[in-house]
Design a protein around this motif. Structure first.
Motif, PDB file in Angstrom:
ATOM      1  N   GLY A 175       0.804  -1.223   0.000  1.00 16.51           N
ATOM      2  CA  GLY A 175       0.000   0.000   0.000  1.00 16.51           C
ATOM      3  C   GLY A 175       0.837   1.273   0.000  1.00 16.51           C
TER       4      GLY A 175
ATOM      5  N   ASP B  74      -3.198   6.653  -0.367  1.00 16.53           N
ATOM      6  CA  ASP B  74      -3.512   5.241  -0.630  1.00 16.53           C
ATOM      7  C   ASP B  74      -3.094   4.343   0.528  1.00 16.53           C
ATOM      8  OD1 ASP B  74      -4.448   5.990  -3.054  1.00 16.53           O
ATOM      9  OD2 ASP B  74      -2.661   5.380  -4.186  1.00 16.53           O
TER      10      ASP B  74
ATOM     11  N   VAL C 242      -5.171   0.936   3.624  1.00 20.38           N
ATOM     12  CA  VAL C 242      -4.490  -0.364   3.713  1.00 20.38           C
ATOM     13  C   VAL C 242      -4.062  -0.621   5.156  1.00 20.38           C
ATOM     14  CG1 VAL C 242      -2.471  -1.682   2.949  1.00 20.38           C
ATOM     15  CG2 VAL C 242      -3.708  -0.226   1.320  1.00 20.38           C
TER      16      VAL C 242
END
Ligand SMILES: [Zn+2]
Length: 702
Positions: free
Chosen positions: A255, A307, A311
């Motif tokens: 991630g 992002d 995760v």
């Protein structure tokens, strides 16, 4: 030791590894004193005739010519991953720091408050008998706190507060949090949250599938298990936990953003209301984390790597509490390993330096302790260092050289055929806005609230890390201090800061071989002049060009000019991407032309500017350019001195890691990679067009 997890926002440094434990280099002369062999480090002179291989043709391989005998004369000491001129000076400076610290440690009642702090910090670090005797007792409270988390959901809900506490004491787990100048409004200091939590150098270490990569992961997993076992865990349980930790970190790595992408300021800038960020990580209580790390309340923050957090939240939820506890326990042991009993210190060295970097032996304790004081109390130590080792007139000479090189850039901009008049106006605005910082800060940092004890090695580090954490976070919401330095005075390095729009040269690098008062201008402009040019050019490389004169991320280029700039930098991407850095049984590794683009642009432009500035200075002072010294003309001495900045002898493991992680090309490519593009070089050595060092298609940005 090269740990990750720190937030690095936008300092373009000259070389690898900034503050603590630059894992490199030195020139040692052995002298026998009182029956004991003692290593005395001596500087390399500014013009090093002993490294020149006069049998090599400078037009064919200039590195071989300028540095061909360096490796034979400088075998890599067992306690270093490599040798180069930076390492040599690092050793000389560390020796100087050690002299200051030994005296301060012996001190007594007459010591100033700063002398007490640096002396006692050093003494506590050096006292390995006491460290061994105490065992794990100094970290027991935090280990207990980790173990005390209940299993299941209740334990996970309590994690944010504990993560904040751990990060505040320098244990970088799960992610990163800190302060930065707002990219788009450089007058503001804001909070930043970012990916982190990995023990290997970079995400791809978890994902590559080569034999060497698999081996490193196996060694890392075994290292984690060993550390947990040393702390008293049952071996089978530790093995299982280590596997769980590696799986957890691998998921975080997937991630994470890669090192090349991280160089793009647009990709790492996502300013948003804190409430929005909190909503994106629900049900995690971010407020408790902020309390744990002693952050002021913030209404907005930069979610640097958006992002990553979904995760992280998902993986924490999916991972059992036993593994998460072991992950934190391991990170506590690892962070403090140099201040824990010898077995922990040795094991950490064995993985991070011996296996990962190929360094056979640990640096002696005095070097590590001296540099740990430099990390923790760098300006208190730096104040004494500067008074003793930074000659007063060096600053004036440096300012003169900086002025010459900035004037050269002014001319260079005028002469660019590819840049439009409109962009030139803005480029000059930026150039004239660059602030020059030389040697040391005008105002020294106040460490009075930091408590240092002569018998508490772990506590000293814990408090120093908390002090630095609080100092950073306290900047949020306050006006920017333009006098602040991002490196300590004894550091052998230099940097450009795009948000500050300033170039910074610590006193530590303004010493031989980089700046040698006993040498002529040709040599000093080739050495430190090229370094000055390098930092200045960073303001105009692929990253720096995106920031304006005031340090704001704003596009001041016409689209047409950006297109032309990118075509020019593509030439460098291809050139450096063609270099094979490691060629061994574990497989070839090539230089990453995109990752190293900013540094290569800076090297190339910096050398052009330094040479222009040198010629102008020589003209003004009536220097005869054809007169020879040591057998070489002035222009030849200039280029030799430049190339000698990058003479090296390195271990393949270290080069392999550098190429995979670091935005700087390995040393010797930095010599020839820039030489082949220099307009003045062919004339200086009477090389014919088409020779290897004078290719028909060369690259030129600045
Ligand atoms: Zn650089």
């Amino acid at each position: 030791m090269n740990r990750c997890g720190q937030i690095g926002v936008g300092l373009a440094a000259l070389l690898v590894g900034v503050s603590a434990g630059v894992a490199q280099q030195g020139v040692a002369a052995k002298t026998a004193a009182a029956g004991a062999a003692e290593t005395v480090y001596v500087p390399i002179p500014g013009f090093d005739t002993s490294s020149i291989d006069a049998t090599a043709d400078p037009c064919t391989d200039f590195y071989k010519f300028a540095c061909g005998r360096f490796a034979a004369n400088h075998p890599i000491p067992a306690d270093q991953a490599g040798v180069d001129q930076f390492y040599a000076l690092y050793n000389v400076n560390t020796q100087a720091l050690n002299g200051i610290l030994t005296k301060a440690a012996a001190g007594g009642a007459e010591r100033s408050p700063d002398e007490q702090k640096i002396g006692d910090y050093y003494a506590a670090c050096m006292n390995t008998d006491l460290i061994d005797k105490k065992g794990l007792e100094p970290v027991e409270p935090v280990l207990k706190e980790i173990d005390g988390l209940s299993d299941g959901m209740r334990g996970k809900a309590a994690l944010p507060l504990l993560i904040g506490k751990l990060q505040r004491m320098g244990v970088n787990v799960f992610f990163g949090y800190g302060e930065q100048q707002d990219f788009k409004d450089a007058t503001k200091q804001i909070a930043v949250v970012a990916q982190g939590g990995l023990g290997l150098p970079e995400k791809d270490y978890y994902l590559r599938t080569g034999a060497k990569d698999i081996e490193i992961r196996q060694q890392y997993e075994a290292h984690i298990a060993k550390m947990l076992t040393l702390a008293g865990e049952d071996a089978a349980k530790a093995k299982k936990e280590a596997a769980g930790i590696l799986a957890f970190e691998t998921a975080l790595a997937k991630g994470s953003m890669g090192v090349t992408e991280m160089r793009d300021p647009e990709k790492i800038y996502h300013l948003e209301p804190t409430a929005k960020f909190e909503a994106s990580i629900a049900p995690v209580n971010f407020g408790q984390f902020m309390e744990g790390i002693h952050s002021p309340k913030v209404a907005e923050l930069n979610d640097m790597t958006p992002d990553f957090f979904p995760v992280l939240v998902r993986e924490v939820k999916a991972t059992d509490m036993e593994t998460l506890k072991a992950y934190m326990r391991y990170n506590v042991l690892s962070s403090f390993s140099a201040r824990l009993p010898k077995a922990f210190d040795d094991e950490t060295f064995d993985f991070y330096d011996r296996k990962l970097n190929g360094q056979p032996e640990q640096e002696p304790r005095w070097k590590r302790c001296s540099n740990s004081v430099n990390s923790a109390l760098g300006e208190a130590l730096g104040k004494v260092y500067v008074a003793q080792y930074f000659a007063g007139d060096s600053k004036a000479k440096m300012l003169e050289m900086v002025g010459d090189i900035e004037a050269a850039m002014d001319k260079d901009i005028d002469s660019l055929e590819w840049m439009s008049a409109a962009t030139k106006v803005r480029a000059k605005e930026k150039l004239h806005g660059v602030a020059n910082k030389i040697g040391y800060p005008d105002k020294w940092r106040d460490y009075s609230s930091l408590e240092v004890k002569p018998d508490d090695a772990v506590g000293d580090k814990e408090r120093a890390d908390a002090f630095e954490n609080d100092r950073q976070l306290n900047k949020i919401g306050k006006p920017v201090d333009h006098g602040e330095w991002g490196m300590t005075p004894p550091t052998v390095n230099a940097y450009y800061d795009p948000s500050m729009n300033d170039i910074n040269f610590p006193a530590g690098i303004l010493q031989p071989s980089f700046y040698d008062k006993s040498q002529d201008d040709a040599v000093n402009y080739g050495h430190i002049g090229a370094v000055i040019g390098h930092e200045l050019t960073h303001g105009f490389d692929d990253e720096g060009k995106k920031f304006d004169a005031k340090g704001n991320l704003s596009d001041w280029w016409t689209p047409e000019d950006t297109k032309k700039f990118e075509a020019k930098t593509d030439c460098l991407v291809k050139e450096y991407g063609g270099f094979t850095a490691v060629h061994d049984a574990a497989g070839d590794v090539k230089v990453n032309g995109k990752l190293t683009l900013g540094e290569n642009t800076a090297d190339n432009g910096g050398l052009v500017l330094a040479y222009m500035a040198y010629l102008e200075r020589a003209r003004a002072e009536g220097v005869d350019l054809t007169a020879k010294k040591d057998g070489y003309t002035e222009p030849q001495r200039f280029y030799i001195a430049f190339a000698q900045n990058w003479c090296e002898n390195a271990r393949p493991e270290q080069v392999r890691n550098q190429v995979l992680v670091d935005p700087h090309s390995p040393d010797h490519f930095r010599a020839n990679g820039a030489i082949v593009n220099q307009p003045g070089f062919a004339a200086a050595f009477a090389c014919k067009k088409g020779a290897a060092m004078v290719p028909v298609d060369s690259c030129r940005v600045w």
